[in-house]
Design a protein around this motif. Sequence first.
Motif, PDB file in Angstrom:
ATOM      1  N   VAL A 216       0.834  -1.205   0.000  1.00  0.00           N
ATOM      2  CA  VAL A 216       0.000   0.000   0.000  1.00  0.00           C
ATOM      3  C   VAL A 216       0.867   1.254   0.000  1.00  0.00           C
ATOM      4  CG1 VAL A 216      -1.712   1.305   1.321  1.00  0.00           C
ATOM      5  CG2 VAL A 216      -1.935  -1.172   1.102  1.00  0.00           C
ATOM      6  N   ILE A 217       1.901   1.256   0.840  1.00  0.00           N
ATOM      7  CA  ILE A 217       2.783   2.428   0.887  1.00  0.00           C
ATOM      8  C   ILE A 217       3.507   2.611  -0.447  1.00  0.00           C
ATOM      9  CG2 ILE A 217       4.841   3.379   1.983  1.00  0.00           C
ATOM     10  CD1 ILE A 217       3.958   2.049   4.568  1.00  0.00           C
ATOM     11  N   GLY A 218       3.970   1.517  -1.051  1.00  0.00           N
ATOM     12  CA  GLY A 218       4.655   1.613  -2.335  1.00  0.00           C
ATOM     13  C   GLY A 218       3.756   2.143  -3.432  1.00  0.00           C
ATOM     14  N   MET A 219       2.493   1.711  -3.469  1.00  0.00           N
ATOM     15  CA  MET A 219       1.575   2.216  -4.482  1.00  0.00           C
ATOM     16  C   MET A 219       1.239   3.681  -4.257  1.00  0.00           C
ATOM     17  SD  MET A 219      -0.990  -1.033  -5.072  1.00  0.00           S
ATOM     18  CE  MET A 219      -1.765  -0.214  -6.473  1.00  0.00           C
ATOM     19  N   ILE A 220       1.127   4.084  -3.002  1.00  0.00           N
ATOM     20  CA  ILE A 220       0.895   5.496  -2.723  1.00  0.00           C
ATOM     21  C   ILE A 220       2.060   6.340  -3.226  1.00  0.00           C
ATOM     22  CG2 ILE A 220       0.700   7.192  -0.861  1.00  0.00           C
ATOM     23  CD1 ILE A 220      -0.880   5.103   0.713  1.00  0.00           C
ATOM     24  N   ALA A 245       6.405  -2.160  -5.141  1.00  0.00           N
ATOM     25  CA  ALA A 245       5.532  -2.311  -3.976  1.00  0.00           C
ATOM     26  C   ALA A 245       5.220  -3.772  -3.692  1.00  0.00           C
ATOM     27  CB  ALA A 245       4.235  -1.534  -4.210  1.00  0.00           C
ATOM     28  N   LEU A 246       5.078  -4.583  -4.746  1.00  0.00           N
ATOM     29  CA  LEU A 246       4.762  -6.000  -4.557  1.00  0.00           C
ATOM     30  C   LEU A 246       5.931  -6.791  -3.996  1.00  0.00           C
ATOM     31  CD1 LEU A 246       2.665  -6.733  -7.755  1.00  0.00           C
ATOM     32  CD2 LEU A 246       1.842  -6.455  -5.428  1.00  0.00           C
ATOM     33  N   LEU A 247       7.124  -6.242  -4.051  1.00  0.00           N
ATOM     34  CA  LEU A 247       8.269  -6.925  -3.443  1.00  0.00           C
ATOM     35  C   LEU A 247       8.044  -7.168  -1.952  1.00  0.00           C
ATOM     36  CD1 LEU A 247      11.385  -5.273  -5.102  1.00  0.00           C
ATOM     37  CD2 LEU A 247      10.645  -7.633  -5.295  1.00  0.00           C
ATOM     38  N   THR A 248       7.418  -6.219  -1.289  1.00  0.00           N
ATOM     39  CA  THR A 248       7.177  -6.385   0.147  1.00  0.00           C
ATOM     40  C   THR A 248       6.205  -7.534   0.405  1.00  0.00           C
ATOM     41  OG1 THR A 248       5.452  -4.687  -0.006  1.00  0.00           O
ATOM     42  CG2 THR A 248       7.657  -3.959   0.612  1.00  0.00           C
ATOM     43  N   THR A 249       5.189  -7.664  -0.434  1.00  0.00           N
ATOM     44  CA  THR A 249       4.266  -8.792  -0.275  1.00  0.00           C
ATOM     45  C   THR A 249       4.982 -10.118  -0.516  1.00  0.00           C
ATOM     46  OG1 THR A 249       2.403  -7.429  -0.980  1.00  0.00           O
ATOM     47  CG2 THR A 249       2.124  -9.807  -1.104  1.00  0.00           C
ATOM     48  N   ALA A 250       5.852 -10.155  -1.508  1.00  0.00           N
ATOM     49  CA  ALA A 250       6.605 -11.387  -1.769  1.00  0.00           C
ATOM     50  C   ALA A 250       7.501 -11.744  -0.586  1.00  0.00           C
ATOM     51  CB  ALA A 250       7.437 -11.211  -3.041  1.00  0.00           C
ATOM     52  N   LEU A 251       8.144 -10.742   0.006  1.00  0.00           N
ATOM     53  CA  LEU A 251       8.981 -11.013   1.180  1.00  0.00           C
ATOM     54  C   LEU A 251       8.141 -11.504   2.354  1.00  0.00           C
ATOM     55  CD1 LEU A 251      11.531  -8.058   1.144  1.00  0.00           C
ATOM     56  CD2 LEU A 251      12.009 -10.469   0.769  1.00  0.00           C
TER      57      LEU A 251
END
Length: 324
Positions: A216-220, A245-251
């Motif tokens: 969410v923060i990355g997309m913002i 931003a999706l890198l954080t979800t993958a981690l």
Amino acid sequence: MIKLNSNQQYSTGSSADLQRGTQLRFLVKLLVICGLWLILTPDSSPAQERLPKVVESVNGELVEVKDPNGPLPEALEQMERGTKIPFTPQEIIEELKYFLLPFVIASIISMWFIIERLVILRSGRVIPRHFVTRFLKLLKDGKLNSRSALKLCDENPSPIASVFAHGIRKWGKPSVEVEQAIIDGGERQLSQLRKHLRVINGVATVAPLMGLLGTVIGMILAFNDIANSSAMGKAEELAGGIALALLTTALGLGIAIPSLIMYMYLAGRVDGLVMEMDQSAQDLVHLISAEGLAASAASRKSTSTAPANTSKTKAKPDKTTSTS
């Protein structure tokens, strides 16, 4: 006279036609020349518009430089860096920077307690086979009393020995009291066996939430960059921001999935050890309860009187034969 006038009119009309034809031929030639000029002359205005504008610093002032060969290598490198999706660990660290710290802490916590539980929940440490087999055999043979059995349990630091010690303290009591004492001791040992499993489960639950927060923060930030740079038509900038931003979800998922798998495995191991401890505890109840002690005493008495009866029956025929 009439004939003269007609000849004069005829000559006047022919001169007008000749003049008109000359003008038409001139216009046709002019149009052909203009068309050939437009065809043969290259159009340089679009090329000038397509030339990138490069700004460089000259004597402390920003000067616009037109480069007909395209952007500078530094500009190309910056464009590639902005649209490239990071895959290697070094690129991921460079992109995430300080936001990588919570994931590193979560992975260290999960790995630490997983290794600690794997060491603690070893079957040989929780239920040492040699101790259980020897202890129950000595009880069956009647070679241990309450004091010596309790001392033997205290000398062994395993959880099954602690459970046995709770039951031995109720030596000679009814089986209900002995079993309740073993249940109380087993619950204490169960809480020790399940210790830190909640931490592993907590990491498996929190890690995806941290990844979602990072997304969410990355997309913002990505939409904010697009709004500030007036680049609403450039889809590659939006795609790059979403990918980062999706890198954080993958981690987060990369940490949560192994943690959840290990939590389920360790919880299953605890359940299996508890079932085995319960079976050994039931054998102990049958040996040290009042009913069990009475049954073992009766069996020993019957086994001790059996040889005497057989010898007596053998001696009786000998007496009869002697009297006869």
